[in-house]
Design a protein around this motif. Structure first.
Motif, short mmCIF file in Angstrom:
data_model
loop_
_atom_site.label_atom_id
_atom_site.label_comp_id
_atom_site.label_asym_id
_atom_site.label_seq_id
_atom_site.Cartn_x
_atom_site.Cartn_y
_atom_site.Cartn_z
N GLU A 1 -15.56 2.06 7.33
CA GLU A 1 -15.24 3.39 7.85
C GLU A 1 -16.40 3.94 8.68
OE1 GLU A 1 -13.63 3.42 3.50
OE2 GLU A 1 -15.40 2.71 4.59
N SER A 2 -16.06 4.85 9.58
CA SER A 2 -17.07 5.57 10.36
C SER A 2 -16.48 6.90 10.79
CB SER A 2 -17.50 4.75 11.58
OG SER A 2 -16.38 4.51 12.43
N GLY A 3 -17.35 7.77 11.29
CA GLY A 3 -16.88 9.03 11.85
C GLY A 3 -17.08 10.25 10.98
N GLY A 4 -17.58 10.07 9.77
CA GLY A 4 -17.81 11.22 8.93
C GLY A 4 -18.99 12.04 9.43
N GLY A 5 -19.18 13.21 8.82
CA GLY A 5 -20.29 14.05 9.22
C GLY A 5 -20.14 15.46 8.69
N LEU A 6 -20.97 16.34 9.25
CA LEU A 6 -20.96 17.75 8.87
C LEU A 6 -20.27 18.54 9.97
CD1 LEU A 6 -21.94 20.15 7.13
CD2 LEU A 6 -24.08 20.06 8.44
N VAL A 7 -19.32 19.39 9.57
CA VAL A 7 -18.57 20.19 10.54
C VAL A 7 -18.31 21.56 9.93
CG1 VAL A 7 -16.33 19.35 9.73
CG2 VAL A 7 -16.57 20.18 12.09
N GLN A 8 -18.22 22.56 10.79
CA GLN A 8 -17.90 23.90 10.31
C GLN A 8 -16.42 24.03 10.03
OE1 GLN A 8 -19.44 26.66 13.24
NE2 GLN A 8 -21.37 26.87 12.10
N ALA A 9 -16.09 24.94 9.15
CA ALA A 9 -14.68 25.21 8.85
C ALA A 9 -13.94 25.53 10.14
CB ALA A 9 -14.57 26.36 7.87
N GLY A 10 -12.75 24.97 10.27
CA GLY A 10 -11.96 25.14 11.47
C GLY A 10 -12.18 24.05 12.50
N ALA B 1 -12.44 0.15 10.70
CA ALA B 1 -12.32 -1.14 11.38
C ALA B 1 -12.10 -2.22 10.35
CB ALA B 1 -13.59 -1.41 12.17
N ALA B 2 -11.12 -3.07 10.60
CA ALA B 2 -10.77 -4.13 9.68
C ALA B 2 -11.08 -5.49 10.28
CB ALA B 2 -9.29 -4.05 9.33
N SER B 3 -11.61 -6.36 9.45
CA SER B 3 -11.84 -7.73 9.89
C SER B 3 -10.63 -8.57 9.55
CB SER B 3 -13.08 -8.30 9.19
OG SER B 3 -12.84 -8.36 7.79
N GLY B 4 -10.53 -9.74 10.14
CA GLY B 4 -9.45 -10.64 9.81
C GLY B 4 -8.28 -10.54 10.75
N ARG B 5 -7.46 -11.57 10.76
CA ARG B 5 -6.34 -11.64 11.69
C ARG B 5 -5.03 -11.20 11.08
NH1 ARG B 5 -7.13 -17.60 14.12
NH2 ARG B 5 -7.99 -18.01 12.06
N THR B 6 -5.08 -10.67 9.84
CA THR B 6 -3.85 -10.29 9.16
C THR B 6 -3.72 -8.79 9.00
OG1 THR B 6 -4.91 -10.53 7.00
CG2 THR B 6 -3.77 -12.46 7.90
N PHE B 7 -4.46 -8.03 9.81
CA PHE B 7 -4.46 -6.58 9.66
C PHE B 7 -3.06 -6.01 9.72
CE2 PHE B 7 -6.01 -2.38 9.75
CZ PHE B 7 -5.36 -1.67 10.75
N ALA C 1 -7.04 5.16 12.08
CA ALA C 1 -7.79 6.39 12.26
C ALA C 1 -7.16 7.54 11.49
CB ALA C 1 -7.87 6.74 13.75
N LEU C 2 -7.99 8.52 11.20
CA LEU C 2 -7.50 9.75 10.58
C LEU C 2 -8.09 10.91 11.38
CD1 LEU C 2 -5.87 10.96 8.19
CD2 LEU C 2 -8.07 11.23 7.02
N GLN C 3 -7.24 11.57 12.15
CA GLN C 3 -7.64 12.75 12.89
C GLN C 3 -7.47 13.97 11.99
OE1 GLN C 3 -8.88 13.11 16.12
NE2 GLN C 3 -9.17 15.26 15.55
N MET C 4 -8.55 14.70 11.78
CA MET C 4 -8.52 15.84 10.89
C MET C 4 -8.86 17.11 11.67
SD MET C 4 -10.31 14.25 7.48
CE MET C 4 -11.93 14.12 8.25
N ASN C 5 -7.93 18.02 11.70
CA ASN C 5 -8.11 19.29 12.40
C ASN C 5 -8.09 20.45 11.42
OD1 ASN C 5 -8.06 17.86 14.88
ND2 ASN C 5 -5.82 18.04 14.99
N GLY D 1 -16.58 3.92 2.24
CA GLY D 1 -16.46 5.37 2.28
C GLY D 1 -17.36 6.01 3.32
N THR D 2 -16.94 7.18 3.79
CA THR D 2 -17.73 7.96 4.74
C THR D 2 -17.68 9.42 4.31
OG1 THR D 2 -18.11 8.44 7.09
CG2 THR D 2 -15.82 8.27 6.39
N GLN D 3 -18.83 10.07 4.32
CA GLN D 3 -18.93 11.44 3.83
C GLN D 3 -18.46 12.44 4.88
OE1 GLN D 3 -20.15 12.73 0.70
NE2 GLN D 3 -19.30 14.64 1.55
N VAL D 4 -17.61 13.35 4.45
CA VAL D 4 -17.17 14.47 5.27
C VAL D 4 -17.59 15.76 4.56
CG1 VAL D 4 -15.20 15.76 6.17
CG2 VAL D 4 -15.26 13.26 6.34
N THR D 5 -18.35 16.58 5.24
CA THR D 5 -18.79 17.85 4.68
C THR D 5 -18.36 18.98 5.60
OG1 THR D 5 -20.70 16.79 3.64
CG2 THR D 5 -20.74 19.20 3.82
#
Length: 127
Positions: free
Chosen positions: A6-15, A23-29, A80-84, A120-124
């Motif tokens: 996983e990637s893309g986590g971080g610190l973001v303000q409310a709203g 990202a997955a390895s292998g040819r059977t994704f 991917a997971l787009q979080m708004n 895992g990736t941390q989202v705060t």
């Protein structure tokens, strides 16, 4: 066996928004149903969203409906997971998971239904 990073986590303000990627390895994704879970401190791991092998069907926990969008690109072996409109209660470690079984609803909603997990990736989300 597929391996997940996983990637893309971080610190973001409310709203604010974040886009998590797995990202997955292998040819059977494309043979795996994919899911996102999260775990906040002191709480059990909970279901966030899932997507079928083809991407044609998606499933969401009530907490994320209307705010989160799950998607996949089988050509690139990514999900991917787009979080708004993020809220402080979205703060957690987010995990990507792969399920080799069929799209059985109860299995999709629970961590025991998945075979492989990322680290895992941390989202705060600050208030």
């Amino acid at each position: 066996q597929v391996q997940l990073v996983e990637s893309g986590g971080g610190l973001v303000q409310a709203g604010g928004s974040l886009r998590l990627s797995c990202a997955a390895s292998g040819r059977t994704f494309s043979s795996y149903t994919m899911g996102w879970f999260r775990q906040a401190p002191g709480k059990e791991r909970e279901f966030v969203a899932a997507i079928s092998r083809s991407g044609g069907s998606t499933y969401y926990a009530d907490s994320g409906k209307g705010r989160f969008t799950i998607s996949r690109d089988n050509a690139k072996n990514t999900v991917a997971l787009q979080m708004n409109s993020l809220k402080p209660e979205d703060t957690a470690v987010y995990y990507c998971a792969a399920r080799s079984g069929g799209e059985i609803y109860i299995a999709l909603m629970n961590s025991w239904g998945y075979d492989r997990w990322g680290q895992g990736t941390q989202v705060t989300v600050s208030s």
